[in-house]
Design a protein around this motif. Structure first.
Motif, short mmCIF file in Angstrom:
data_model
loop_
_atom_site.label_atom_id
_atom_site.label_comp_id
_atom_site.label_asym_id
_atom_site.label_seq_id
_atom_site.Cartn_x
_atom_site.Cartn_y
_atom_site.Cartn_z
N LEU A 42 0.86 -1.19 0.00
CA LEU A 42 0.00 0.00 0.00
C LEU A 42 0.89 1.23 0.00
CD1 LEU A 42 -2.70 1.58 0.55
CD2 LEU A 42 -2.22 1.23 2.96
N ARG A 43 0.61 2.13 -0.93
CA ARG A 43 1.35 3.39 -1.01
C ARG A 43 0.33 4.53 -1.12
NH1 ARG A 43 6.84 2.14 -2.66
NH2 ARG A 43 6.92 -0.11 -2.94
N VAL A 44 0.54 5.56 -0.31
CA VAL A 44 -0.36 6.72 -0.33
C VAL A 44 0.50 7.98 -0.37
CG1 VAL A 44 -2.21 7.93 0.87
CG2 VAL A 44 -2.04 5.45 1.07
N ARG A 45 0.17 8.88 -1.33
CA ARG A 45 0.86 10.17 -1.43
C ARG A 45 -0.18 11.28 -1.27
NH1 ARG A 45 5.08 11.16 -5.92
NH2 ARG A 45 5.52 12.78 -4.42
N TYR A 46 0.10 12.17 -0.34
CA TYR A 46 -0.80 13.30 -0.09
C TYR A 46 -0.26 14.51 -0.84
CZ TYR A 46 -2.63 10.16 3.34
OH TYR A 46 -3.18 9.06 3.93
N ARG A 47 -1.08 15.03 -1.73
CA ARG A 47 -0.66 16.15 -2.57
C ARG A 47 -1.43 17.43 -2.23
NH1 ARG A 47 2.30 14.27 -6.83
NH2 ARG A 47 2.41 12.04 -7.02
N GLY A 48 -2.46 17.29 -1.44
CA GLY A 48 -3.28 18.43 -1.03
C GLY A 48 -4.17 18.00 0.12
N GLN A 49 -4.79 18.96 0.76
CA GLN A 49 -5.66 18.65 1.89
C GLN A 49 -7.06 18.27 1.44
OE1 GLN A 49 -5.84 21.08 5.37
NE2 GLN A 49 -3.91 22.08 4.85
N LEU A 50 -7.65 17.38 2.17
CA LEU A 50 -9.07 17.06 2.03
C LEU A 50 -9.70 17.26 3.40
CD1 LEU A 50 -8.83 13.86 -0.15
CD2 LEU A 50 -9.83 16.05 -0.83
N ARG A 51 -10.75 18.04 3.42
CA ARG A 51 -11.44 18.35 4.67
C ARG A 51 -12.81 17.68 4.69
NH1 ARG A 51 -9.22 23.10 7.21
NH2 ARG A 51 -7.38 23.75 6.04
N HIS A 52 -13.40 17.67 5.85
CA HIS A 52 -14.71 17.04 6.01
C HIS A 52 -15.73 17.62 5.02
CE1 HIS A 52 -17.86 14.80 7.94
NE2 HIS A 52 -18.55 15.90 8.11
N GLU A 53 -15.68 18.91 4.79
CA GLU A 53 -16.65 19.53 3.88
C GLU A 53 -16.44 19.13 2.42
OE1 GLU A 53 -13.59 22.78 4.95
OE2 GLU A 53 -14.81 21.37 6.09
N ASP A 54 -15.31 18.46 2.09
CA ASP A 54 -15.05 17.99 0.74
C ASP A 54 -15.73 16.65 0.43
OD1 ASP A 54 -13.34 20.16 0.17
OD2 ASP A 54 -11.64 19.11 1.08
N THR A 55 -16.35 16.05 1.42
CA THR A 55 -16.95 14.73 1.26
C THR A 55 -18.38 14.84 0.72
OG1 THR A 55 -17.74 14.69 3.54
CG2 THR A 55 -15.56 13.77 3.12
N PRO A 56 -18.88 13.77 0.11
CA PRO A 56 -18.23 12.50 -0.13
C PRO A 56 -17.14 12.65 -1.19
CG PRO A 56 -20.35 12.50 -1.22
CD PRO A 56 -20.26 13.79 -0.45
N LEU A 57 -16.03 11.99 -0.98
CA LEU A 57 -14.90 12.10 -1.88
C LEU A 57 -15.14 11.34 -3.17
CD1 LEU A 57 -12.06 11.57 0.74
CD2 LEU A 57 -12.93 13.74 -0.17
N ASP A 58 -14.51 11.78 -4.25
CA ASP A 58 -14.55 11.08 -5.53
C ASP A 58 -13.25 10.29 -5.65
OD1 ASP A 58 -17.00 12.19 -6.23
OD2 ASP A 58 -16.06 13.92 -7.19
N ILE A 59 -13.37 8.97 -5.84
CA ILE A 59 -12.20 8.11 -5.94
C ILE A 59 -12.24 7.40 -7.28
CG2 ILE A 59 -10.92 6.18 -4.94
CD1 ILE A 59 -12.16 6.91 -2.22
#
Length: 122
Positions: A42-59
């Motif tokens: 498993l590899r995860v790269r964070y490139r920007g912030q996601l906040r609660h108000e951004d949900t539901p997230l698009d994956i």
């Protein structure tokens, strides 16, 4: 959210799993993927912030690599409603190996499994 007001790392990994399971296991025309797979990387790269108000997230998900006994799933995570051509806030990958539970050994992907996964190649 964590103390810095963005989606916590552990929660992000869970969100990736919650997206992967129905896409991969419920969508597959064979039951063998549901009966025996293990996550090997498993590899995860964070490139920007996601906040609660951004949900539901698009994956967005696709198959990056397909080999004899395993495959790699690529992910891009964006805030709800973000344009597909916008930079993702999170990129990730998971390597999944086909596994025979009774023998506790890796197994080769079957023809129908390979066909299903090939449909999702990038």
């Amino acid at each position: 959210m964590d103390v810095f007001q963005h989606v916590n790392h552990a929660r992000m990994v869970t969100l990736l799993e919650e997206a992967r399971i129905p896409w991969l296991f419920d969508g597959s025309p064979t039951t063998s993927l549901r009966e025996g797979c293990v996550l090997t990387d498993l590899r995860v790269r964070y490139r920007g912030q996601l906040r609660h108000e951004d949900t539901p997230l698009d994956i967005a998900m696709w198959i990056e690599q397909l080999r004899a006994v395993d495959f790699t799933i690529g992910y891009e995570v964006r805030a709800n409603g973000a344009a597909l051509d916008s930079p993702p806030a999170v990129t990730a990958s998971t390597q999944i190996a086909a596994f025979d539970m009774p023998t506790q050994r890796l197994r080769r992907l079957t023809g129908p499994e390979r066909d299903y996964l090939t449909e999702w190649m990038d």
